[in-house]
Write an enzyme that holds these catalytic residues in place. Structure first.
Site, PDB file in Angstrom:
ATOM      1  N   THR A  87      62.038  49.428 -67.600  1.00 16.72           N
ATOM      2  CA  THR A  87      60.686  49.967 -67.518  1.00 16.72           C
ATOM      3  C   THR A  87      59.599  48.895 -67.455  1.00 16.72           C
ATOM      4  OG1 THR A  87      60.799  50.093 -69.917  1.00 16.72           O
ATOM      5  CG2 THR A  87      61.206  52.144 -68.710  1.00 16.72           C
ATOM      6  N   ARG A 103      68.984  30.005 -71.658  1.00 17.32           N
ATOM      7  CA  ARG A 103      68.774  29.019 -70.583  1.00 17.32           C
ATOM      8  C   ARG A 103      69.210  27.606 -70.945  1.00 17.32           C
ATOM      9  NH1 ARG A 103      62.743  30.840 -69.254  1.00 17.32           N
ATOM     10  NH2 ARG A 103      63.216  32.812 -68.214  1.00 17.32           N
ATOM     11  N   CYS A 124      59.452  31.750 -64.566  1.00 20.85           N
ATOM     12  CA  CYS A 124      58.852  31.973 -63.242  1.00 20.85           C
ATOM     13  C   CYS A 124      58.084  30.763 -62.712  1.00 20.85           C
ATOM     14  CB  CYS A 124      57.932  33.191 -63.290  1.00 20.85           C
ATOM     15  SG  CYS A 124      56.939  33.308 -64.787  1.00 20.85           S
ATOM     16  N   GLN A 140      48.388  30.924 -63.548  1.00 19.06           N
ATOM     17  CA  GLN A 140      49.453  31.926 -63.607  1.00 19.06           C
ATOM     18  C   GLN A 140      48.926  33.357 -63.718  1.00 19.06           C
ATOM     19  OE1 GLN A 140      52.142  28.774 -66.098  1.00 19.06           O
ATOM     20  NE2 GLN A 140      52.761  30.908 -66.224  1.00 19.06           N
ATOM     21  N   SER A 197      50.841  39.415 -64.529  1.00 15.44           N
ATOM     22  CA  SER A 197      52.124  40.099 -64.653  1.00 15.44           C
ATOM     23  C   SER A 197      53.185  39.196 -65.275  1.00 15.44           C
ATOM     24  CB  SER A 197      52.598  40.605 -63.282  1.00 15.44           C
ATOM     25  OG  SER A 197      52.716  39.516 -62.393  1.00 15.44           O
ATOM     26  N   GLU A 227      55.020  27.745 -72.673  1.00 16.15           N
ATOM     27  CA  GLU A 227      55.243  27.660 -71.224  1.00 16.15           C
ATOM     28  C   GLU A 227      55.452  26.214 -70.762  1.00 16.15           C
ATOM     29  OE1 GLU A 227      55.611  30.433 -69.801  1.00 16.15           O
ATOM     30  OE2 GLU A 227      55.231  30.248 -67.656  1.00 16.15           O
ATOM     31  N   ARG A 230      46.399  30.792 -67.736  1.00 14.78           N
ATOM     32  CA  ARG A 230      46.447  32.179 -67.255  1.00 14.78           C
ATOM     33  C   ARG A 230      45.153  32.522 -66.535  1.00 14.78           C
ATOM     34  NH1 ARG A 230      51.006  34.613 -67.135  1.00 14.78           N
ATOM     35  NH2 ARG A 230      51.401  34.323 -69.348  1.00 14.78           N
ATOM     36  N   HIS A 245      51.953  33.056 -58.966  1.00 15.39           N
ATOM     37  CA  HIS A 245      51.530  31.856 -59.694  1.00 15.39           C
ATOM     38  C   HIS A 245      51.210  30.745 -58.683  1.00 15.39           C
ATOM     39  CE1 HIS A 245      52.796  33.872 -63.203  1.00 15.39           C
ATOM     40  NE2 HIS A 245      53.883  33.219 -63.516  1.00 15.39           N
ATOM     41  N   ASN A 268      55.724  35.723 -58.900  1.00 20.47           N
ATOM     42  CA  ASN A 268      56.392  35.496 -60.182  1.00 20.47           C
ATOM     43  C   ASN A 268      57.400  36.562 -60.581  1.00 20.47           C
ATOM     44  OD1 ASN A 268      53.575  36.625 -60.449  1.00 20.47           O
ATOM     45  ND2 ASN A 268      54.391  37.197 -62.458  1.00 20.47           N
ATOM     46  N   THR A 269      57.191  37.827 -60.177  1.00 26.43           N
ATOM     47  CA  THR A 269      58.201  38.820 -60.583  1.00 26.43           C
ATOM     48  C   THR A 269      59.289  39.002 -59.517  1.00 26.43           C
ATOM     49  OG1 THR A 269      56.880  40.708 -59.805  1.00 26.43           O
ATOM     50  CG2 THR A 269      56.662  40.095 -62.131  1.00 26.43           C
TER      51      THR A 269
HETATM   52  P1  NAP Z   1      57.653  43.738 -70.231  1.00 25.15           P
HETATM   53  O1  NAP Z   1      56.840  44.215 -69.097  1.00 25.15           O
HETATM   54  O2  NAP Z   1      57.031  43.671 -71.569  1.00 25.15           O
HETATM   55  O3  NAP Z   1      58.994  44.634 -70.305  1.00 25.15           O
HETATM   56  C1  NAP Z   1      59.898  44.509 -71.372  1.00 25.15           C
HETATM   57  C2  NAP Z   1      61.081  45.450 -71.197  1.00 25.15           C
HETATM   58  O4  NAP Z   1      61.953  45.307 -72.337  1.00 25.15           O
HETATM   59  C3  NAP Z   1      60.675  46.921 -71.146  1.00 25.15           C
HETATM   60  O5  NAP Z   1      61.597  47.626 -70.360  1.00 25.15           O
HETATM   61  C4  NAP Z   1      60.795  47.348 -72.613  1.00 25.15           C
HETATM   62  O6  NAP Z   1      61.062  48.732 -72.778  1.00 25.15           O
HETATM   63  C5  NAP Z   1      62.014  46.555 -73.039  1.00 25.15           C
HETATM   64  N1  NAP Z   1      61.979  46.312 -74.486  1.00 25.15           N
HETATM   65  C6  NAP Z   1      60.949  45.793 -75.209  1.00 25.15           C
HETATM   66  N2  NAP Z   1      61.279  45.784 -76.532  1.00 25.15           N
HETATM   67  C7  NAP Z   1      62.503  46.339 -76.622  1.00 25.15           C
HETATM   68  C8  NAP Z   1      63.363  46.639 -77.719  1.00 25.15           C
HETATM   69  N3  NAP Z   1      63.038  46.368 -78.974  1.00 25.15           N
HETATM   70  N4  NAP Z   1      64.565  47.205 -77.457  1.00 25.15           N
HETATM   71  C9  NAP Z   1      64.942  47.485 -76.183  1.00 25.15           C
HETATM   72  N5  NAP Z   1      64.157  47.239 -75.097  1.00 25.15           N
HETATM   73  C10 NAP Z   1      62.953  46.658 -75.331  1.00 25.15           C
HETATM   74  O7  NAP Z   1      58.206  42.251 -69.957  1.00 25.15           O
HETATM   75  P2  NAP Z   1      58.589  41.548 -68.553  1.00 25.15           P
HETATM   76  O8  NAP Z   1      57.449  40.749 -68.079  1.00 25.15           O
HETATM   77  O9  NAP Z   1      59.209  42.545 -67.668  1.00 25.15           O
HETATM   78  O10 NAP Z   1      59.683  40.474 -69.025  1.00 25.15           O
HETATM   79  C11 NAP Z   1      61.025  40.821 -69.286  1.00 25.15           C
HETATM   80  C12 NAP Z   1      61.837  39.547 -69.504  1.00 25.15           C
HETATM   81  O11 NAP Z   1      61.799  38.763 -68.300  1.00 25.15           O
HETATM   82  C13 NAP Z   1      61.308  38.644 -70.620  1.00 25.15           C
HETATM   83  O12 NAP Z   1      62.394  38.013 -71.262  1.00 25.15           O
HETATM   84  C14 NAP Z   1      60.460  37.630 -69.866  1.00 25.15           C
HETATM   85  O13 NAP Z   1      60.314  36.418 -70.569  1.00 25.15           O
HETATM   86  C15 NAP Z   1      61.295  37.448 -68.602  1.00 25.15           C
HETATM   87  N6  NAP Z   1      60.549  36.976 -67.423  1.00 25.15           N
HETATM   88  C16 NAP Z   1      59.374  37.582 -67.047  1.00 25.15           C
HETATM   89  C17 NAP Z   1      58.728  37.136 -65.898  1.00 25.15           C
HETATM   90  C18 NAP Z   1      57.444  37.764 -65.408  1.00 25.15           C
HETATM   91  O14 NAP Z   1      56.866  37.262 -64.417  1.00 25.15           O
HETATM   92  N7  NAP Z   1      56.940  38.829 -66.028  1.00 25.15           N
HETATM   93  C19 NAP Z   1      59.269  36.103 -65.147  1.00 25.15           C
HETATM   94  C20 NAP Z   1      60.469  35.501 -65.553  1.00 25.15           C
HETATM   95  C21 NAP Z   1      61.093  35.965 -66.683  1.00 25.15           C
HETATM   96  P3  NAP Z   1      59.860  49.810 -73.079  1.00 25.15           P
HETATM   97  O15 NAP Z   1      59.099  49.984 -71.792  1.00 25.15           O
HETATM   98  O16 NAP Z   1      60.606  51.019 -73.480  1.00 25.15           O
HETATM   99  O17 NAP Z   1      59.021  49.211 -74.163  1.00 25.15           O
END
Ligand code: NAP
Length: 354
Positions: free
Chosen positions: A12, A114, A152, A179, A182, A205, A238, A245, A332-333
């Protein structure tokens, strides 16, 4: 080939939604299980996700019931062949090994593993041979493995640097980032903090960029990664941009090179994913633009379907010895998260690891 059944942890979130979008209609993988937090579990995906990717929630998954993140919860839904992970790092540290131990490969965007010695930080075009590291994970008693993607910000920088390292050698790198929002996830940066503003600090970061880079650009000697011998300094910020980014990069090469040679090395750069014709591989990993005002996030982030990075303003740097400087932009995503992970999974399938 029959499609591999895949579960998505963190379905999600910002990265999870990108996975959903990119895996819809994918020729190797079919998403059969979507997992998220207890807040989302039990809801249909279309109700649980704060959908913010272009277009509608794909019909194929819109009515799937979201389950909680966990091996048993996923298994109750389907016997999946692979797991994509986009959950917060603290949770990934606990959950991802459950799958690897049970014989299900984990392709992760989280940072938890990592820097572990036997876990690759993989970018298909940059260090595909690091995938061999996963064989060492059997020592942990795991029947399968974890592969990670870089942060990212690190990702696009590594792609830009790799052809320069191979052709000219690199001594030092200085990078200053702008950056997108998102990158901080759905709840990341409060609107009152970022509107009309720049935040000059992103927790952890700079450290991530600096240490991941040396591992990714390092050499696999058959038993471990020997870190690259270069110095790198990052300053991360940011800005009020939704996706993409932008990074200002200053590089001290090991030998003198003119700007045209640098651009040519970048333009010609291809990697293993292009050789193999993997579905998510962009034709050109690096697009070099000549206009003085490119790349820009709004105009260039979807280059190559979001999988190409865009370089511009390549010019000589007069302060560093053999210096060049340029701007680089990556989505980035997509390139920086979900797209890179899917490319890693495609590579792992093609090379016989999955
Ligand atoms: P996000 O938008 O906050 O999404 C987090 C996801 O994890 C949601 O599906 C959330 O579910 C779930 N989650 C949160 N707490 C949880 C819990 N206690 N138990 C089970 N599920 C849980 O974050 P994001 O940006 O997508 O990032 C996700 C991961 O990718 C992170 O480790 C981040 O560091 C990494 N990442 C992100 C990016 C980027 O550009 N955003 C780039 C590289 C890596 P709900 O919706 O139900 O809360």
């Amino acid at each position: 080939m029959d499609k591999l059944r895949a579960a998505l942890l963190g379905a999600t979130g910002m990265v999870g939604q990108r996975f959903v979008k990119l895996l819809t209609g994918h020729r190797m993988f079919e998403l059969t299980v979507l997992a998220a937090s207890p807040r989302s579990a039990g809801k249909r995906y279309r109700e649980a996700a704060h959908w913010c990717v272009e277009g509608d929630v794909p019909e194929e998954v819109a009515d799937l019931r979201v389950v909680r993140v966990g091996l048993e919860e996923v298994r109750r839904e389907d016997e999946v062949d692979v797991v994509f992970s986009a959950i917060p790092s603290e949770l990934a540290r606990e959950i991802e090994p459950e799958f690897a131990r049970a014989g299900i490969p984990v392709i992760s965007d989280a940072s938890a593993f990592r820097m572990e010695e036997d876990v690759p930080i993989l970018i298909g075009e940059v260090n595909p041979d690091h995938l061999k590291l996963v064989k060492l994970q059997a020592r942990r008693g795991w029947r399968s493995f974890i592969v990670t993607s870089p942060n990212c910000t690190t990702n696009e920088l590594m792609i830009a640097l790799k052809p320069l390292m191979d052709r000219f050698g690199i001594r030092r790198v200085i990078v200053s980032t702008m950056q997108a929002l998102s990158g901080a996830g759905w709840t990341g940066v409060p609107s009152m903090a970022i509107a009309d503003n720049v935040i000059p600090y992103i927790r952890n970061e700079e450290e991530k960029v600096e240490r991941e880079a040396l591992k990714i650009l390092g050499r696999f000697d058959g038993s471990r990664i020997v870190p690259a011998e270069l110095e790198i300094s990052a300053s991360c910020h940011r800005v009020n941009v939704l996706e993409g980014h932008l990074e200002a990069v200053f590089v001290e090469l090991s030998r003198g090179a003119d700007v045209e040679e640098v651009k040519e090395a970048m333009r010609k750069f291809r990697g293993r994913p292009q050789e193999l014709g993997l579905p998510t591989a962009p034709e050109n990993p690096i697009i070099v633009r000549e206009e003085e005002d490119r790349p820009q996030p709004r105009l260039d982030r979807y280059a190559g379907g979001g999988m190409s990075i865009v370089v511009g303003r390549v010019r000589r740097d007069k302060v560093l010895e053999n210096g060049v400087k340029f701007l680089v932009l990556g989505h980035n995503t997509i390139r920086g998260a979900a797209g890179n992970a899917i490319l890693n999974a495609e590579l792992a399938v093609s090379e016989g690891y999955i």
